[in-house]
Design a protein around this motif. Sequence first.
Motif, PDB file in Angstrom:
ATOM      1  N   LYS A  66       0.832  -1.211   0.000  1.00 47.91           N
ATOM      2  CA  LYS A  66       0.000   0.000   0.000  1.00 47.91           C
ATOM      3  C   LYS A  66       0.863   1.257   0.000  1.00 47.91           C
ATOM      4  CE  LYS A  66      -4.045  -1.998   2.319  1.00 47.91           C
ATOM      5  NZ  LYS A  66      -4.879  -1.999   3.535  1.00 47.91           N
ATOM      6  N   VAL A  67       1.955   1.230   0.813  1.00 42.70           N
ATOM      7  CA  VAL A  67       2.864   2.380   0.835  1.00 42.70           C
ATOM      8  C   VAL A  67       3.440   2.611  -0.560  1.00 42.70           C
ATOM      9  CG1 VAL A  67       5.054   3.252   1.742  1.00 42.70           C
ATOM     10  CG2 VAL A  67       3.425   2.118   3.273  1.00 42.70           C
ATOM     11  N   ALA A  68       3.811   1.524  -1.243  1.00 47.83           N
ATOM     12  CA  ALA A  68       4.356   1.646  -2.594  1.00 47.83           C
ATOM     13  C   ALA A  68       3.323   2.229  -3.547  1.00 47.83           C
ATOM     14  CB  ALA A  68       4.829   0.277  -3.086  1.00 47.83           C
ATOM     15  N   ALA A  69       2.072   1.822  -3.381  1.00 40.65           N
ATOM     16  CA  ALA A  69       1.008   2.304  -4.274  1.00 40.65           C
ATOM     17  C   ALA A  69       0.779   3.796  -4.113  1.00 40.65           C
ATOM     18  CB  ALA A  69      -0.279   1.524  -4.006  1.00 40.65           C
ATOM     19  N   VAL A  70       0.789   4.296  -2.855  1.00 36.74           N
ATOM     20  CA  VAL A  70       0.557   5.732  -2.660  1.00 36.74           C
ATOM     21  C   VAL A  70       1.818   6.540  -2.977  1.00 36.74           C
ATOM     22  CG1 VAL A  70      -1.246   5.342  -0.949  1.00 36.74           C
ATOM     23  CG2 VAL A  70       1.110   5.598  -0.197  1.00 36.74           C
ATOM     24  N   ARG A  71       2.987   5.902  -2.891  1.00 42.03           N
ATOM     25  CA  ARG A  71       4.240   6.576  -3.237  1.00 42.03           C
ATOM     26  C   ARG A  71       4.372   6.758  -4.748  1.00 42.03           C
ATOM     27  NH1 ARG A  71       9.297   7.143  -0.611  1.00 42.03           N
ATOM     28  NH2 ARG A  71      11.085   7.275  -2.061  1.00 42.03           N
TER      29      ARG A  71
ATOM     30  N   TRP B 250      11.750  -1.860   0.507  1.00 44.01           N
ATOM     31  CA  TRP B 250      11.925  -0.955   1.639  1.00 44.01           C
ATOM     32  C   TRP B 250      13.371  -0.451   1.704  1.00 44.01           C
ATOM     33  CZ3 TRP B 250       8.107   0.972   4.618  1.00 44.01           C
ATOM     34  CH2 TRP B 250       8.460   1.652   5.794  1.00 44.01           C
ATOM     35  N   GLU B 251      14.318  -1.351   1.521  1.00 48.04           N
ATOM     36  CA  GLU B 251      15.727  -0.987   1.565  1.00 48.04           C
ATOM     37  C   GLU B 251      16.076  -0.005   0.452  1.00 48.04           C
ATOM     38  OE1 GLU B 251      20.110  -3.172   1.201  1.00 48.04           O
ATOM     39  OE2 GLU B 251      18.280  -4.352   1.510  1.00 48.04           O
TER      40      GLU B 251
ATOM     41  N   LEU C 269       7.511   0.237  10.316  1.00 43.56           N
ATOM     42  CA  LEU C 269       6.503   0.333   9.256  1.00 43.56           C
ATOM     43  C   LEU C 269       5.231   1.002   9.760  1.00 43.56           C
ATOM     44  CD1 LEU C 269       5.475  -0.370   6.411  1.00 43.56           C
ATOM     45  CD2 LEU C 269       4.852  -2.635   7.289  1.00 43.56           C
ATOM     46  N   LEU C 270       4.725   0.535  10.918  1.00 51.39           N
ATOM     47  CA  LEU C 270       3.486   1.104  11.441  1.00 51.39           C
ATOM     48  C   LEU C 270       3.669   2.546  11.885  1.00 51.39           C
ATOM     49  CD1 LEU C 270       1.822  -1.790  13.456  1.00 51.39           C
ATOM     50  CD2 LEU C 270       1.072  -0.780  11.326  1.00 51.39           C
ATOM     51  N   ALA C 271       4.826   2.846  12.464  1.00 54.18           N
ATOM     52  CA  ALA C 271       5.070   4.214  12.903  1.00 54.18           C
ATOM     53  C   ALA C 271       5.047   5.170  11.722  1.00 54.18           C
ATOM     54  CB  ALA C 271       6.413   4.298  13.623  1.00 54.18           C
ATOM     55  N   ALA C 272       5.539   4.678  10.579  1.00 50.18           N
ATOM     56  CA  ALA C 272       5.555   5.519   9.384  1.00 50.18           C
ATOM     57  C   ALA C 272       4.169   5.608   8.746  1.00 50.18           C
ATOM     58  CB  ALA C 272       6.566   4.962   8.376  1.00 50.18           C
ATOM     59  N   ALA C 273       3.461   4.477   8.675  1.00 52.55           N
ATOM     60  CA  ALA C 273       2.172   4.444   7.978  1.00 52.55           C
ATOM     61  C   ALA C 273       1.024   4.971   8.831  1.00 52.55           C
ATOM     62  CB  ALA C 273       1.867   3.016   7.532  1.00 52.55           C
TER      63      ALA C 273
ATOM     64  N   PRO D  16      -1.926   6.022  17.781  1.00 51.19           N
ATOM     65  CA  PRO D  16      -2.553   4.747  18.175  1.00 51.19           C
ATOM     66  C   PRO D  16      -3.900   4.496  17.512  1.00 51.19           C
ATOM     67  CG  PRO D  16      -1.598   5.843  20.074  1.00 51.19           C
ATOM     68  CD  PRO D  16      -1.484   6.809  18.946  1.00 51.19           C
ATOM     69  N   ALA D  17      -4.740   5.528  17.440  1.00 52.19           N
ATOM     70  CA  ALA D  17      -6.073   5.333  16.868  1.00 52.19           C
ATOM     71  C   ALA D  17      -5.997   4.944  15.397  1.00 52.19           C
ATOM     72  CB  ALA D  17      -6.916   6.593  17.041  1.00 52.19           C
ATOM     73  N   SER D  18      -5.125   5.636  14.655  1.00 53.21           N
ATOM     74  CA  SER D  18      -5.005   5.317  13.230  1.00 53.21           C
ATOM     75  C   SER D  18      -4.365   3.951  13.038  1.00 53.21           C
ATOM     76  CB  SER D  18      -4.178   6.390  12.515  1.00 53.21           C
ATOM     77  OG  SER D  18      -2.863   6.449  13.058  1.00 53.21           O
ATOM     78  N   ARG D  19      -3.438   3.593  13.939  1.00 54.54           N
ATOM     79  CA  ARG D  19      -2.797   2.287  13.846  1.00 54.54           C
ATOM     80  C   ARG D  19      -3.816   1.169  14.088  1.00 54.54           C
ATOM     81  NH1 ARG D  19       1.379   3.582  16.499  1.00 54.54           N
ATOM     82  NH2 ARG D  19       0.760   2.925  18.582  1.00 54.54           N
ATOM     83  N   GLN D  20      -4.639   1.346  15.101  1.00 54.54           N
ATOM     84  CA  GLN D  20      -5.674   0.347  15.387  1.00 54.54           C
ATOM     85  C   GLN D  20      -6.618   0.193  14.207  1.00 54.54           C
ATOM     86  OE1 GLN D  20      -6.256  -1.742  17.757  1.00 54.54           O
ATOM     87  NE2 GLN D  20      -4.763  -1.176  19.323  1.00 54.54           N
ATOM     88  N   ALA D  21      -6.997   1.309  13.597  1.00 52.92           N
ATOM     89  CA  ALA D  21      -7.910   1.247  12.455  1.00 52.92           C
ATOM     90  C   ALA D  21      -7.276   0.525  11.280  1.00 52.92           C
ATOM     91  CB  ALA D  21      -8.332   2.660  12.050  1.00 52.92           C
ATOM     92  N   MET D  22      -5.967   0.765  11.062  1.00 51.42           N
ATOM     93  CA  MET D  22      -5.290   0.124   9.945  1.00 51.42           C
ATOM     94  C   MET D  22      -5.180  -1.385  10.174  1.00 51.42           C
ATOM     95  SD  MET D  22      -1.515   0.879   8.331  1.00 51.42           S
ATOM     96  CE  MET D  22      -2.062   2.443   7.657  1.00 51.42           C
TER      97      MET D  22
END
Length: 609
Positions: A62-67, A86-87, A99-103, A107-113
Amino acid sequence: MESENAVGTVTIPAGGLIEPAMAMALNVHSSPGVYALLLGAGISITSGVKTGWGVVQDIVGKVAAVRDPDNPGARAEAAADPEKWWEANTSEPLGYSVLLAAAAPLPASRQAMLAEYFEPEEGQEDSKGPTAAHRAIAQLVKRGSVRVILTTNFDRLTERALQEVGISPQVVSRPEQIKGMKPLAHSQVTVIKLHGDYADLEQRNTVDELETYPEELQQLLERVLDEYGLIVCGWSADWDKALVRAVEGTRSRRYPLFWSQYGRFSDAARALTAQHNAVVIDGKNADELFTGLVSRVEALDRLTTAPITRDVAVVQLKRALPDPLRRIELFDLVDQAVTQITDRATPEHRPVLATSATWADTFGSNVRGYRADSEILLHLLATGVFHDDGTYDHVWRRAVERLARLRDTSPSPFNEYLEKLRHLPALLATWTIGVAAILNRREELLATVLYHPEWALPNSGHARLGPAWYLNPNRILIADGMHDMHPSGNGGRFLYPQSNWLKDTLREPFQLIEPSDIAYRDACARFEFLTSMIAMDAGDDFRAVPWSGEFFLDPTWGYDHNGLAATIEAELTDTWPLLRAGAFGGELSRAQKSLAALTEWKTKHGRRS
């Protein structure tokens, strides 16, 4: 048969007396609480929940798709080798927390993801739920067979399965929880999530993260591996280097190691099983392994546990009936009572052949024997159906279905009337269900139990019909045998001996439910009447034969527009419960036609006094 992948392991030939899965059951049963489980990703495959690495792959995609939104293949390319992508695109090493910290930094957005990967979608509560293996494991925990579960999985399927059966597990997913945890021996079950929980940023996913465990977790893991036997399922040992080293480091095992392997057997797994002389169970997936283990352990229970008494069974049923978490206990109570009947319904116990000189005695002995064998079941059905609100109708019907199968095979040689008696337990059960339903004003249940389960004599070419046809008492209980076995009080003969005997012999299971003898007999008469109406729904077919019984007698049937017949005729409207539930095809005209046919039958064949 020895697995061709399991070179160097200790296996038990499948053709031998004790196969590996049987050996595991014997050990688990004889040593409750001694065996821990080690569960890998393979146990959750059928749930639809992704593994932790699967989540990483998807999020990187998903990160690649939005990038690179203009590249339609960006997501697939990144997901194919997320570490390489990633490298190439960041300066940070790929890890779950990074990965989660970046995406999703909050906490709320992480839980939703994360929720979309691990929780059922709205309106699809059955998706991403515990598998048959998880639920079987919960049963093993409930009975005390398993008290420690090691898992490499991030999902909460094990916890959810335990909660379904009323168990609140002690869950350890972070090293800091270990210091304050309850001792393993004092907890009903402890779930140790070696790689963390899906909601934790401390999850371990990558090869580097799986290289070592925190010291506290390492010590707890080594303790479990040293003190407990181990059952491994769904773990490949391919990536979890720290876990592999921990199992390797357990040099002298106190209890056996059982390793279930389904599919490819990795080099690491082969080495571990060889080192510990493991018993390899090959070719079973997680669902098959654990449901089979539960069945075998319960079979051993039945050998070592004194048979449950009738009164204790009824007490257990009353406790389980209102509690949705005890639905399996209720099912087992009824199913075990049926098994007691089927186990004795053999020619050795209930003969199907007799000489003319001994026929009457054999008939009477079989009838009394089937009734005695059915004692516990009939009490459970009377109590259960009367107090149920429809939740467990499938359980009551299953009892009849299993009993109806007693005539699925034909013994040879046999006497016709002794062979037909093999359907007597099914008749007793159906009668009890029907009368209980009438006493509790749940007559819509009759629209099911008198039409299902369908059955036909094997190899007869006859159409399959419902209990209202094949359980007719006058077919199962021949009149001559009943006259000899059940004479009237003055030495004479009952006009309807089958009907009279059924009312008498089934009175006792209803004593506490309906103390009034009059109300009980009225319910029996109504049941016979309604069943006979359904039987007459076959039209002019030869199968249209009522359950001729004492409801035909004038004091019960009535006259001058009074009595049972007139009452039921007045009830026949479009809102009649049996019609609403589907009896007579839901057609009022068919019900009225059946009543007219039953009335005509009584006029031609009925006895008046």
